[in-house]
Design a protein around this motif. Structure first.
Motif, PDB file in Angstrom:
ATOM      1  N   THR A 161     -36.908 -35.938  72.334  1.00 38.06           N
ATOM      2  CA  THR A 161     -37.409 -36.351  73.657  1.00 38.06           C
ATOM      3  C   THR A 161     -38.072 -37.721  73.533  1.00 38.06           C
ATOM      4  OG1 THR A 161     -39.504 -35.204  73.244  1.00 38.06           O
ATOM      5  CG2 THR A 161     -37.772 -33.970  74.390  1.00 38.06           C
ATOM      6  N   ASP A 162     -38.716 -38.136  74.621  1.00 33.01           N
ATOM      7  CA  ASP A 162     -39.507 -39.376  74.626  1.00 33.01           C
ATOM      8  C   ASP A 162     -38.694 -40.604  74.232  1.00 33.01           C
ATOM      9  OD1 ASP A 162     -41.753 -40.960  74.974  1.00 33.01           O
ATOM     10  OD2 ASP A 162     -42.410 -40.692  72.902  1.00 33.01           O
ATOM     11  N   PRO A 163     -37.753 -41.068  75.043  1.00 29.18           N
ATOM     12  CA  PRO A 163     -37.418 -40.497  76.357  1.00 29.18           C
ATOM     13  C   PRO A 163     -36.238 -39.518  76.264  1.00 29.18           C
ATOM     14  CG  PRO A 163     -36.328 -42.596  76.079  1.00 29.18           C
ATOM     15  CD  PRO A 163     -37.104 -42.351  74.806  1.00 29.18           C
ATOM     16  N   GLU A 164     -36.031 -38.769  77.331  1.00 28.09           N
ATOM     17  CA  GLU A 164     -34.844 -37.936  77.421  1.00 28.09           C
ATOM     18  C   GLU A 164     -33.618 -38.848  77.499  1.00 28.09           C
ATOM     19  OE1 GLU A 164     -34.650 -34.725  77.293  1.00 28.09           O
ATOM     20  OE2 GLU A 164     -36.752 -34.099  77.512  1.00 28.09           O
ATOM     21  N   VAL A 166     -29.238 -38.761  77.699  1.00 29.63           N
ATOM     22  CA  VAL A 166     -27.968 -38.059  77.825  1.00 29.63           C
ATOM     23  C   VAL A 166     -26.865 -39.099  77.939  1.00 29.63           C
ATOM     24  CG1 VAL A 166     -26.584 -36.450  79.175  1.00 29.63           C
ATOM     25  CG2 VAL A 166     -29.058 -36.091  78.952  1.00 29.63           C
ATOM     26  N   PRO A 171     -26.494 -34.372  75.310  1.00 32.94           N
ATOM     27  CA  PRO A 171     -27.917 -34.678  75.064  1.00 32.94           C
ATOM     28  C   PRO A 171     -28.084 -35.325  73.687  1.00 32.94           C
ATOM     29  CG  PRO A 171     -27.604 -32.403  75.783  1.00 32.94           C
ATOM     30  CD  PRO A 171     -26.254 -32.927  75.446  1.00 32.94           C
ATOM     31  N   GLY A 173     -30.345 -35.908  70.844  1.00 32.83           N
ATOM     32  CA  GLY A 173     -31.581 -35.526  70.189  1.00 32.83           C
ATOM     33  C   GLY A 173     -31.861 -36.415  68.992  1.00 32.83           C
TER      34      GLY A 173
END
Length: 369
Positions: A161-164, A166, A171, A173
Motif C-alpha cells: 500500500t501507500d499508495p494503492e 493497480v 494489484p 504489491g
C-alpha cells in the motif's frame, strides 16, 4: 552474435521482463528478485575474479555488510536492536558505501597476496563476519537476525500500500514494485561494468590477471588497481545485499555464510569467467534451481520430502549445479557465454571474436558479454 540477432532478442527479453509482474505468481516474483540480487553480486565478483584474476572467497561477507548496513541505517532503533533512522534511499547508498569501504580496507592485504593465499585470506572475512553478526546483537539482532525497513523513494513506498497501485487490473504489491526496482539495479550494474571493461581500467585489470609484472612494466599501478577491483566488487556485493534485505524483509546471519561465497563462484564459473552476460545467466541458474525444486518437490518423485531419508531439494540442486560446474570446466571453459557464441557464430568462422588486453591476452569483446 550479430547485432541483427542480439538486439531483437534483447528487446524481447526486456519486454518480457517488464510484463512479468502482470502474469507471474508471488513465488516466481520472489525467485526473480533473489536472482536479480545474485546477478548484481555475480557481476561484481566477475570483475574481481574473472577480469582482474583476484581470487576471493569472501564475497558473502561484503553482501552481509550491504544487507545489515541497510537494515541498521534504515532502522528506527525501537526496541533492543538499534537503528540510525535514515531515509531508506539514503540508507541504501550508505550501505553500498560501507561495503565498498570494507573492500578498500581489505585491499592492502590483497595487494600482498595472490592465488590461493588471497582466497584463504578473504575466506577469513566470512568467519569473522559470522562471529560479528551472531554476537553484536544490538546492531544485528544476533542469531535471530533483524527486520529490514521497506524501501521508499521520493515518497513512493515499495510495499503493498501507500499508495494503492493497480496496473491493468493487477494489484501491485511489494513484490511487483520491487521487481521493477530490481530490474533497474541490474541494468545499471551491468551498464557500469560493461563500460568499465571497455575502457582503460578494464584493460588494466586484464593485465593484472595475465601478469602483474608485465602490467607494471606497461605503467599499470598494480596495488592501486587491485584496491580498485576489490572496492568496486565489494560495492556491487553491498548493492546485492541491500536488494536481498529489501526482498526478504528480514535477514539472518546464516544467509551469509561460506556456502553463499561458493554459490557466487559457481555462478561466474557457469556463466564464464569475465563474461557479464554469463554472470547474470549463472546467477539465475544457481539461485532459481533450489527454489524451483523445493517448490515442485511434491511432484518430483526422486526428491525426498522434509523429514524423509534421501536427497532433498536443496541437496539435489547443489548436486546438479556442481555437476554443471565440472562439465563446464571440462568441455566449455568459457561457460554459458562460450556456448552461446558457438551456437550463434557462422559455421565458417574459424575462431571466436576477441579483443586483446594488456599482455596480449585474448578476452571476450565487452559487447558480447
Amino acid at each position: 552474435m550479430s547485432d541483427r540477432i542480439r538486439l531483437p532478442l534483447a528487446a524481447l527479453a526486456g519486454l518480457l521482463a517488464l510484463a512479468a509482474p502482470l502474469e507471474l505468481s508471488g513465488f516466481w516474483l520472489q525467485t526473480g528478485l533473489f536472482a536479480m540480487a545474485a546477478a548484481i553480486g555475480a557481476l561484481g565478483l566477475t570483475l574481481l575474479v574473472g577480469v582482474a584474476g583476484q581470487l576471493s572467497l569472501g564475497h558473502a561477507f561484503f553482501v552481509a555488510v550491504g544487507a545489515y548496513g541497510y537494515a541498521f541505517l534504515a532502522g528506527t532503533g525501537a526496541g533492543p536492536v538499534r537503528g540510525a533512522g535514515w531515509p531508506p534511499a539514503l540508507a541504501a547508498l550508505g550501505a553500498v558505501a560501507l561495503a565498498g569501504l570494507a573492500g578498500a580496507l581489505f585491499s592492502p592485504i590483497a595487494g600482498r597476496l595472490r592465488g590461493i593465499y588471497l582466497g584463504l585470506a578473504s575466506l577469513g572475512l566470512v568467519f569473522l563476519g559470522q562471529h560479528i553478526l551472531t554476537n553484536a546483537t544490538a546492531l544485528t539482532g544476533g542469531f535471530n537476525g533483524r527486520d529490514a525497513a521497506p524501501f521508499r523513494l521520493f515518497g513512493f513506498s515499495f510495499t503493498a500500500t501507500d499508495p494503492e497501485l493497480v496496473v491493468f487490473n493487477v494489484p501491485f504489491g511489494a513484490l511487483e514494485r520491487l521487481w521493477y526496482l530490481g530490474l533497474l539495479l541490474v541494468a545499471v550494474s551491468w551498464w557500469y561494468a560493461r563500460n568499465l571493461l571497455r575502457g582503460r581500467p578494464g584493460r588494466a585489470l586484464v593485465g593484472l590477471r595475465d601478469s602483474e609484472i608485465a602490467a607494471a612494466v606497461l605503467g599499470v599501478d598494480v596495488r592501486r588497481y587491485k584496491a580498485a577491483a576489490f572496492t568496486v566488487s565489494s560495492a556491487y556485493a553491498g548493492l546485492a545485499g541491500v536488494l536481498l534485505a529489501v526482498a526478504f524483509g528480514r535477514i539472518v546471519p546464516d544467509s551469509f555464510g561460506f556456502l553463499l561465497s561458493i554459490d557466487f563462484l559457481a555462478m561466474i564459473i557457469l556463466g564464464g569467467l569475465g563474461a557479464l552476460g554469463g554472470a547474470v545467466a549463472g546467477a539465475l541458474f544457481v539461485t532459481a534451481l533450489p527454489l524451483v525444486l523445493n517448490h515442485y518437490s511434491d511432484a518430483l518423485p526422486f526428491l525426498a520430502q522434509p523429514g524423509e531419508a534421501g536427497v532433498g531439494a536443496a541437496e539435489a540442486a547443489r548436486l546438479l549445479y556442481g555437476t554443471a560446474v565440472i562439465a563446464v570446466l571440462l568441455f566449455a571453459p568459457g561457460g554459458l557465454a562460450q556456448l552461446l557464441r558457438r551456437i550463434s557464430r557462422p559455421r565458417s568462422a574459424s575462431h571466436e571474436p576477441t579483443t586483446t588486453g594488456i599482455g596480449g591476452s585474448a578476452v571476450p569483446d565487452a559487447d558480447r558479454m
